[in-house]
Structure formats: C-alpha cells, structure tokens
Design an enzyme around this catalytic site. Structure first.
Site, PDB file in Angstrom:
ATOM      1  N   SER A   1     -10.625  -1.653 -10.586  1.00 32.66           N
ATOM      2  CA  SER A   1      -9.668  -2.555  -9.940  1.00 32.66           C
ATOM      3  C   SER A   1     -10.255  -3.963  -9.828  1.00 32.66           C
ATOM      4  O   SER A   1     -11.462  -4.150  -9.935  1.00 32.66           O
ATOM      5  CB  SER A   1      -9.333  -2.011  -8.551  1.00 32.66           C
ATOM      6  OG  SER A   1      -8.984  -0.646  -8.634  1.00 32.66           O
TER       7      SER A   1
HETATM    8  N1  SAH Z   1     -11.716   3.220  -7.584  1.00 32.32           N
HETATM    9  C1  SAH Z   1     -11.949   2.978  -9.003  1.00 32.32           C
HETATM   10  C2  SAH Z   1     -10.702   2.527  -9.738  1.00 32.32           C
HETATM   11  C3  SAH Z   1      -9.784   3.656  -9.921  1.00 32.32           C
HETATM   12  S1  SAH Z   1      -8.512   3.540 -11.133  1.00 32.32           S
HETATM   13  C4  SAH Z   1     -13.089   2.014  -9.213  1.00 32.32           C
HETATM   14  O1  SAH Z   1     -13.657   1.512  -8.253  1.00 32.32           O
HETATM   15  O2  SAH Z   1     -13.430   1.779 -10.384  1.00 32.32           O
HETATM   16  C5  SAH Z   1      -7.686   5.038 -10.732  1.00 32.32           C
HETATM   17  C6  SAH Z   1      -8.425   6.293 -11.103  1.00 32.32           C
HETATM   18  O3  SAH Z   1      -7.748   7.380 -10.519  1.00 32.32           O
HETATM   19  C7  SAH Z   1      -8.484   6.585 -12.602  1.00 32.32           C
HETATM   20  O4  SAH Z   1      -9.810   6.747 -12.971  1.00 32.32           O
HETATM   21  C8  SAH Z   1      -7.699   7.882 -12.737  1.00 32.32           C
HETATM   22  O5  SAH Z   1      -8.177   8.734 -13.768  1.00 32.32           O
HETATM   23  C9  SAH Z   1      -7.900   8.497 -11.374  1.00 32.32           C
HETATM   24  N2  SAH Z   1      -6.919   9.508 -10.962  1.00 32.32           N
HETATM   25  C10 SAH Z   1      -5.588   9.553 -11.222  1.00 32.32           C
HETATM   26  N3  SAH Z   1      -5.043  10.639 -10.655  1.00 32.32           N
HETATM   27  C11 SAH Z   1      -6.059  11.322 -10.032  1.00 32.32           C
HETATM   28  C12 SAH Z   1      -6.134  12.536  -9.280  1.00 32.32           C
HETATM   29  N4  SAH Z   1      -5.062  13.287  -9.031  1.00 32.32           N
HETATM   30  N5  SAH Z   1      -7.343  12.912  -8.815  1.00 32.32           N
HETATM   31  C13 SAH Z   1      -8.455  12.165  -9.032  1.00 32.32           C
HETATM   32  N6  SAH Z   1      -8.448  11.029  -9.745  1.00 32.32           N
HETATM   33  C14 SAH Z   1      -7.260  10.592 -10.234  1.00 32.32           C
END
Ligand code: SAH
Length: 235
Positions: free
Chosen positions: A78
């Site tokens: 993000s």
């Molecule tokens: N917090 C992260 C950014 C996350 S982007 C950082 O600091 O880099 C959102 C993430 O959520 C993606 O990697 C995606 O694969 C994950 N995601 C989506 N659905 C999910 C679920 N049900 N459980 C765990 N992760 C999930």
C-alpha cells in the site's frame, strides 16, 4: 473512484543514504499532513526500511505515494500514508496483540512489530502462497523473526491466538468477516476497508460490552478480500 499510475519497472540506482533521506522526508510530510501523530508510530516508520519490502525493479519508488506490485495474485504494497492512516485511528500501541489480514510485502507487519514492542505480538495472515513467501523472506532479511506468519484464508482469522486487541484488514470486504469480530477482544478495535455501493470506506469498528460501534474514517481503494468471508468468495 480513482486509479493509480504505477511507475515503470527499472533497475534500482538509489543508495541506502538517499532512501533513508526520502524516508525521513516522508515521515515529516505525513506529520505535516496531520496523518501521522503518535511518537511510537513515527519511530516505527523511521526504523523500518520500506525499500526492503519492495521488489527490486520498483525499489527506487519506495517512498512515492503509490501502491507497488508484489509477487502473487494482485497483491500490492500500500501507499506509505496508508500505514498511519490505519494505525493512528486503531490506536495501535505497546503490548498489543495485533492481527493483520493481508500480509502482502510484510512491511505493515514490520511497522506494527516496532509499534507493539517486545511485550506485544504480531500475527499476520496471507492467502496467496507466492506473496506469502515474498513477505516471509523480506521479514527474515530485515530481522523480524518473531512475527507469527500464517499462509491461509485470513477471513477466518486465527482462533488459536485469539482474542486480539487490534485487527487490521488491508483488503476490501463487503462486511467485516464475522470470525474476526468474534476474535476481537472486548474493548478491541478493528480497521478495514468496507465496500458500499462501489465505494470503499475505511471503517473503524470497536467491540464494546454493548455491541459493535462503527465509524467511517475516509474513502480508500484496496484490492478485494478473497476467501470464505471475502468480497469475492473463493477458496
Ligand atoms: N499490508 C500489505 C499490503 C496488503 S495488499 C503490506 O503492507 O504490504 C492485500 C493483501 O491481502 C494481498 O497480499 C492479498 O493476497 C491479501 N489477501 C486477500 N485476501 C486475503 C485473505 N482472505 N486472507 C489473507 N490475505 C488476503
């Protein structure tokens, strides 16, 4: 709704010192903008080298206000401002047991680890195996070996270590997944983008003895939460 323009991939040229100067400038900018306020979150953002959580071909853009692509299906790190945007209203603090759904690059988990300190605990869940391996490697190399990392559907939470004082979901849901509300401690807070009529609102939910209180903070734009209680149900 708006989109993002991702800069083109390129070989990194910036030095550690240049990136550190950009990190300090970014923290000062976030303070000036009023997004970043707490000393503990300021110190955490200064300590974690964001460039170490970004794929090599995007590393020079580490401090730009854009999400950057990560290995895996649709994952992004993000924008820099979104970490204080989530952690300030959440009141993330020393000693908290914190659960992150959507580990992505591992950067948010590293920042949280710095904030909660040695008496706290960070548990982070990622659904995508490729993204998970990337984050695990980043965290190890950056020296964060005590974050509990789980590769599974985070919409189900992690009952083994409940209750959590704070929960952050960094993907957009249709409604906050019930298991996560369940696993939140009384007095605990959860922050997540919630989709309503094609718009995503960042919603702060607080679990009180008389039920769940919710407050909208602002509009945001995140990738959809996958999984059983996700915005796009899929195992
Ligand atoms: N917090 C992260 C950014 C996350 S982007 C950082 O600091 O880099 C959102 C993430 O959520 C993606 O990697 C995606 O694969 C994950 N995601 C989506 N659905 C999910 C679920 N049900 N459980 C765990 N992760 C999930």
């Amino acid at each position: 709704m708006y989109g993002w323009v991702i800069p083109p991939p390129k070989e990194p040229t910036k030095t550690r010192q240049e990136l550190e100067a950009e990190r300090i400038a970014k923290v000062n900018y976030l303070i000036r903008e009023g997004i970043l306020k707490s000393e503990r979150i300021i110190q955490a953002l200064l300590r974690v080298p964001r460039e170490d959580f970004i794929p090599r071909q995007y590393r020079d853009y580490a401090y730009m206000e854009v999400p950057l692509p990560l290995p895996g299906e649709g994952a992004t790190i993000s924008c820099p401002h979104s970490y204080p945007l989530f952690y300030e209203p959440l009141g993330l603090d020393k000693g908290h047991k914190f659960l992150e759904i959507g580990l992505g690059s591992g950067y948010g988990a590293a920042v949280a680890r710095e904030v909660v300190g040695p008496d706290g605990l960070v548990v982070a869940i990622e659904i995508d195996a490729i993204t998970f391996a990337f984050a695990e490697d980043n965290l190890k190399r950056a020296g964060y070996r005590d974050v509990v990392l789980i590769n599974k559907d985070g919409s189900l939470g992690y009952p083994e270590l409940q209750p959590f004082d704070r929960i952050s979901i960094t993907a957009a849901c249709s409604t906050v997944p019930p298991p996560l509300i369940e696993q939140l401690a009384t007095g605990g807070k959860l922050i997540s983008p919630v989709i309503k009529n094609d718009v995503q609102n960042l919603v702060l939910s607080e679990k009180t003895t008389s039920g769940i209180k919710q407050r909208i903070i602002c509009e945001v734009l995140y990738i959809p939460l996958r999984g059983i209680y996700g915005a796009t149900p899929k195992r």
